[in-house]
Design an enzyme around this catalytic site. Structure first.
Site, short mmCIF file in Angstrom:
data_model
loop_
_atom_site.label_atom_id
_atom_site.label_comp_id
_atom_site.label_asym_id
_atom_site.label_seq_id
_atom_site.Cartn_x
_atom_site.Cartn_y
_atom_site.Cartn_z
CB SER A 39 86.30 44.83 56.45
OG SER A 39 85.57 43.69 56.05
CG ASP A 48 83.61 47.22 49.49
OD1 ASP A 48 82.66 46.47 49.75
OD2 ASP A 48 84.44 47.61 50.35
CG HIS A 103 82.31 44.75 52.78
ND1 HIS A 103 83.31 45.19 51.96
CD2 HIS A 103 82.95 44.28 53.87
CE1 HIS A 103 84.47 44.99 52.52
NE2 HIS A 103 84.29 44.43 53.68
#
Lengths: 167, 146
Positions: free
Chosen positions: B57, B123, B96
């Site tokens: 990701s 998210d 992230h």
């Protein structure tokens, strides 16, 4: 003293140590680069400005972002992640940073560009504080190396203003 | 007869001594590795100073299998930082980038929204139902290098 086990162990330890040393040197070499980035962000249009059913203000903008980050690239650079964030203050929040657009620059050739776009991510406040609000548009960049320490910096452009009334 | 007994004695005590020495050496190695690991935890301020990237990701910046070095301190969390957090109830750390920060005037508490660079959506889908933001206590570290 000369068995396979001893030799393999010595070899692997030496190899790992050399690898770690090379990675640190690669990372240190980035410090010799003196970057001279330039950037400009213009708000071309406020497309619409509404209060949502849940009470939060939302605004849609069209931006012109022009950037030259080619001096940031060294041989140790994997990519540069660049994003534009709206930054403002409200009575409830000392700082709000909302990212409006981001992009990945994979190489030096792509580092000088301009783009004409609406905001990629929604500009929604926590509450209803955006009417007449002054805000800054800050262009941030994060340099991600092939190996070593990441570093980041920004250019702050101030003087942007939202309308007094919804439209 | 006496000298056989004497030799046996000395051989056995030699073997015992060797075995004991090896055991102590092993103990020393294990303990020093543990001390090093704990020391690193102390210096970096996180529970896991080194993590391996598990998902795609954050490509092309971080590939699956990349090693990340983490650090945590009391500096406020700001947009653009790459943070590691755990969703309530799950053990897998997620790495992230922070895309939104709202910091309260009075308490200094922050609401944070994250998104993987390579993901289309933020998210919120990963957060537990009803949770819109991450708070500081969800975040276990900041990535500082690869």
């Amino acid at each position: 003293m000369h068995s396979f086990g001893y030799r393999a162990n010595a070899l692997v330890t030496f190899a790992v140590t050399i690898l770690a040393a090379m990675c640190s040197l690669a990372s240190l070499s980035d410090n010799f680069n003196v970057p001279t980035p330039t950037a400009d962000v213009k708000v071309l249009n406020i497309n619409w400005f509404q209060k949502q059913p849940n009470g939060n203000d939302e605004v849609s903008l069209t931006l012109n972002i022009s950037v030259d980050l080619s001096s940031m690239f060294t041989w140790n650079t994997k990519q540069v992640f660049v994003f534009v964030a709206a930054e403002y203050e409200t009575p409830q929040n000392a700082l709000n940073q909302v990212s409006l657009w981001d992009g990945i620059i994979p190489s030096k050739e792509h580092a000088k560009f301009w783009i004409h776009t609406t905001n990629k991510y929604r500009f929604i406040d926590q509450g209803s504080n955006l009417r007449g609000k002054d805000f800054n548009l800050t262009l941030h960049w994060h340099v991600m190396p092939k190996t070593g320490k990441m570093f980041a910096d920004k250019i702050v452009k101030s003087g942007y203003h939202l309308p007094e009334e919804y439209r | 007869m006496g000298w056989i007994g004497g030799n046996l004695e000395s051989i056995r005590s030699l073997q015992t001594k060797q075995a004991l020495t090896q055991a102590v050496n092993l103990g020393l190695v294990v303990t020093s590795a543990l001390i090093l690991w704990r020391g690193l935890m102390c210096v970096t301020g996180t529970e896991s100073p080194v993590v391996v990237v598990l998902s795609g990701s954050m490509e092309p910046g971080f590939q699956r299998g990349d090693i990340l070095f983490l650090h945590m301190n009391q500096d406020p969390i700001r947009a653009g930082e790459i943070v590691v957090f755990n969703v309530d109830g799950k053990d897998i750390p997620i790495v992230h980038r922070v895309i939104e920060v709202h910091e309260r005037q009075d308490t200094g508490e922050v609401d944070v929204l994250t998104k993987g660079d390579n993901n289309e959506e933020d998210d919120r889908l990963l957060y537990p139902y009803g949770q819109l933001w991450l708070q500081k206590h969800h975040i276990t570290g900041r990535a500082i290098g690869t």
